[in-house]
Design a protein around this motif. Structure first.
Motif, short mmCIF file in Angstrom:
data_model
loop_
_atom_site.label_atom_id
_atom_site.label_comp_id
_atom_site.label_asym_id
_atom_site.label_seq_id
_atom_site.Cartn_x
_atom_site.Cartn_y
_atom_site.Cartn_z
N PHE A 174 41.50 -11.92 27.04
CA PHE A 174 42.11 -11.74 25.72
C PHE A 174 41.41 -12.60 24.67
N ILE A 175 41.16 -13.85 25.02
CA ILE A 175 40.61 -14.78 24.03
C ILE A 175 39.22 -14.34 23.58
N ASN A 176 38.42 -13.85 24.53
CA ASN A 176 37.10 -13.36 24.13
C ASN A 176 37.19 -12.08 23.30
N LYS A 177 38.22 -11.27 23.55
CA LYS A 177 38.41 -10.08 22.72
C LYS A 177 38.67 -10.51 21.27
N VAL A 178 39.51 -11.56 21.13
CA VAL A 178 39.80 -12.06 19.79
C VAL A 178 38.54 -12.59 19.13
N ILE A 179 37.77 -13.38 19.90
CA ILE A 179 36.52 -13.94 19.36
C ILE A 179 35.59 -12.82 18.91
#
Lengths: 282, 450
Positions: free
Chosen positions: A122-127
């Protein structure tokens, strides 16, 4: 009678700490594959460990981990404790802070492993949605140790904050009143009153979290298994590998003994520097 | 007063626990009369039902012998086994793996089965096995296991990606590879790669920094064998692991054939055809493949059933043919007998049954693995075919001469795995040159045998 009452603890200490420690020391003087009988070889293991670049690498990695973990954890916990102490004393808030600490370590590691995964996390999707490149939190050697350190900071900061908070409650309220009358602001009060009077607790918490932090194993075992290459091969993981993957229990025991020595020295220095046994609260 | 009682209670409980623990140890050793219970350990939960059936049938034929099966995940299996051996209470029979068994031989923890065979020479029909499998377990005339199952490596490709790339499925069955330009293997990988604008890897305008689907997902955590990828390519380029295998003592990890191979695989990242090492997923390649972020990868025959629910979406192909031909790693398992066990004769009966066509066909019919018995392997292929999975590619290597090679089996296997894997990963990361890293690793590996 006194002996009778401490007997349960003493027996427990003897069986679960003293005996294994002595056995561990004996193994460190042997060539012991775990599968065959130990064979006495004197100090050979010690000589080999001290020449082993992997041992020194794992010490460096561990120190980096401890530095980031204990450093960030202590600072954030102090801030949180001060906020709890001076701003709100809400029990709900205190309990919420403690929640990550209640989650088992393996679960914590798995949750973050998924959240931070390069392709699916999820965090990399946000990034990426912000137009930046995905970050290999666990696969890029310069990120692994900071990532794992901060995961454990997240997990333990609430607990540490609670210890500091309990320490702050011991500081007499009248010192704060006197400071307020003298016109000291919150920052000045924190640095001139809270911090100095908290010193014995601070020292204790630092020593305990430093030792605990040196024992980092589970998060590594779940997420990176020491990789990429050896970027997160902390000392406990290396000891585990030597003992149970390479079946070299003697070598592993030697590193464990050296770790005890290092931790002993570090604890002594810390307690001395922080004058832990003296308190200014009369 | 209340506190005193509590403390006393605590003391009594502690003593009780200690007593119970010591009592537990002695109780486990006893057995009643003629009936014997054998402990049997394995790690694959998917195989458990089949072996349970074997055990039930075995007990039916031998009412005096019960078999109790225990299964641990791969991660705990070897540590638990080592601890049990150290405690002198290891299982009577356990599933052994080629790269782990030399350690048990070195420490004299597993029994030589040859004396049992000499007494009972019609016990095992070695001709029934897939060629080469039984010799893995022979050291200096002693035999430390009977063949159980085997596996080879193939390619798995997403059908939709093939269609999008305009490739012909049949052409993927016959790829060629060389370390210089990658052959038709690299061409296919390039075509399968798609950037975010929908351009394929062979398009001059292809944007390698914004890739949507990677053409190939390499395995970088692959020990000292490279069983899942690099070992196969390197062998097809003329590389051999060591002077002799099994039980080599002089290794060739610094050979130019391997260096070229690692350089080529690593170059896929720079071209945008494979995920950069420091940005790859922590999940397994097969999970990434099934998520659609990759189009092709290599995989072992033991993983094929992972595709049983999506069989129609994937095609399985043989590894590419290198300069020295098409080669796949072959790995095998066996059943080992604990040297410290109390019921060796009964354990021999069980091992014999496990190695027989009767038990192996039970396992083969589930399709989970390929049993060592040739007929049972064919049953396994048939079982997979019913699920829509074509397993014939995994069998195709043994039709060619030298089509398969054994993964390295030697002492110090675990250390070797780490040393070579670290070196290859440092190349993938770009922190070291392949030649320097592998020369250094090879020196360390050879030093283990001095």
């Amino acid at each position: 009678m006194a002996l009778f009452f401490i007997a349960p603890v003493l027996i427990g200490f003897g069986i679960f700490y003293l005996y294994p420690a002595i056995r561990g020391f004996w193994w460190s003087l042997t060539d012991y594959s775990l599968l065959a009988e130990p064979e006495f070889i004197g100090l050979e293991n010690y000589a080999n460990v001290l020449q082993d670049p992997e041992f020194w690498n794992s010490m460096a990695v561990t120190f980096a981990y401890v530095l980031i973990n204990v450093g960030s954890q202590t600072i954030i916990a102090l801030v949180l404790a001060a906020l709890m102490h001076r701003l709100t004393r809400s029990v709900v808030l205190r309990t919420t802070l403690l929640l990550p600490w209640l989650v088992p370590n393996v679960t914590v590691a798995l949750i973050w492993l998924w959240l931070l995964d390069t392709n699916l996390g999820f965090i990399n999707k946000v990034i990426e949605s912000m137009g930046l490149d995905a970050v290999g939190f666990f696969t890029n050697p310069s990120f692994t140790i900071p990532t794992i350190s901060l995961i454990n900071t997240w997990a333990y900061v609430g607990y540490t904050a609670l210890l500091f908070y309990a320490g702050m409650l011991q500081i007499p309220q009248d010192t704060y009143e006197a400071a307020a009358i003298d016109g000291a602001g919150e920052f000045r009060t924190f640095f001139r009153i809270t911090l100095p009077l908290l010193r014995p607790i601070l020292a204790l918490v630092l020593v305990v979290s430093l030792i605990g932090s040196f024992q980092i194993f589970d998060t590594i075992a779940v997420t990176t298994k020491g990789g990429p290459v050896n970027a997160s091969r902390v000392i406990y993981y290396y000891i585990y590998q030597q003992a149970f993957t390479y079946f070299d229990m003697g070598y592993a025991a030697t590193m464990a003994i050296l770790l005890v020595l290092i931790l002993g020295v570090l604890t002594f220095i810390q307690l001395r520097l922080l004058r832990a046994s003296e308190s200014q609260i009369a | 007063m209340k506190r005193n009682t509590a403390l006393r209670l605590a003391g009594i409980t502690t003593a009780g626990i200690v007593l119970a623990m010591t009592a537990g140890c002695s109780a486990a050793g006893g057995d009643d009369g003629g009936a014997v219970t054998l402990d049997y350990w394995l790690w694959d939960d998917a195989q458990l039902p089949a072996y349970q059936q074997c055990a039930d049938e075995f007990t039916e034929a031998n009412p005096d012998i019960q078999v109790e099966i225990t299964q641990y995940g791969w991660g705990e299996y070897w540590t638990n086994l080592a601890t049990q051996i150290a405690a002198g209470s290891a299982p009577d029979v356990w599933v052994n793996q080629a790269s782990y068994y030399p350690q048990f031989v070195a420490d004299k923890q597993i029994e030589d089965l040859q004396p049992f065979l000499d007494e009972d020479d019609s016990a095992v029909d070695f001709d029934a096995y897939v060629p080469g499998l039984s010799d893995i377990w022979v050291v200096d005339g002693a035999r430390y296991g009977l063949p159980k199952d085997w596996d080879t490596i193939g390619l798995v490709v997403n059908k939709q990606a093939i269609a999008d790339a305009g490739l012909d499925e049949a052409s993927l069955q016959d790829l060629t590879w060389n370390p210089d330009d990658g052959g038709t293997f690299e061409e296919a990988i390039a075509k399968l790669t798609v950037d975010q604008a929908g351009r394929h890897g062979d398009d001059p305008a292809f944007d390698k920094d914004n890739v949507a689907v990677y053409g190939f997902l390499p395995e970088w955590a692959d020990g000292s064998a490279g069983q899942n990828l690099w070992g196969n390519l390197a062998q097809s380029n003329g590389f051999t692991y060591s002077d002799v295998n099994p039980f080599g003592t002089e290794f060739n990890f610094d050979s130019p054939e391997l260096v070229e191979t690692i350089d080529w695989i690593s170059s896929l990242q720079a071209k945008g055809y494979a995920p950069p090492f420091d940005q790859q997923s922590t999940l397994s390649r097969l999970e990434v493949l099934q998520s659609g972020a990759g189009a092709m990868t290599s995989m072992g025959s033991f993983n094929q059933l992972m595709f049983k629910d999506v069989a129609a979406d994937y095609v399985f192909a043989a590894l590419p043919t290198g300069p020295e031909g098409r080669k796949s790693a072959i790995n095998g398992l066996s059943d080992a007998m604990y040297a410290g066990g109390e019921h060796k004769d009964q354990a021999w009966e069980w091992i014999k049954y496990l190695a027989s066509g009767d038990c192996q066909s039970v396992v083969g019919e589930t399709g989970v693995i390929f049993p060592a018995d040739t007929a049972a392997s064919e049953a396994s292929v048939a079982a997979r075919a019913e699920l829509g999975l074509d397993a014939s590619v995994f069998l195709s290597y043994s039709e060619e001469e030298d089509g398969t090679f054994l993964i390295p089996i030697s002492y110090n296997g675990a250390e070797m795995n780490q040393i070579v894997q670290d070196a290859i990963q440092s190349v993938a990361l770009g922190t070291a040159e392949a030649e320097a890293a592998l020369t250094d690793a090879n020196a360390k590996v050879n030093a283990l045998f001095e």
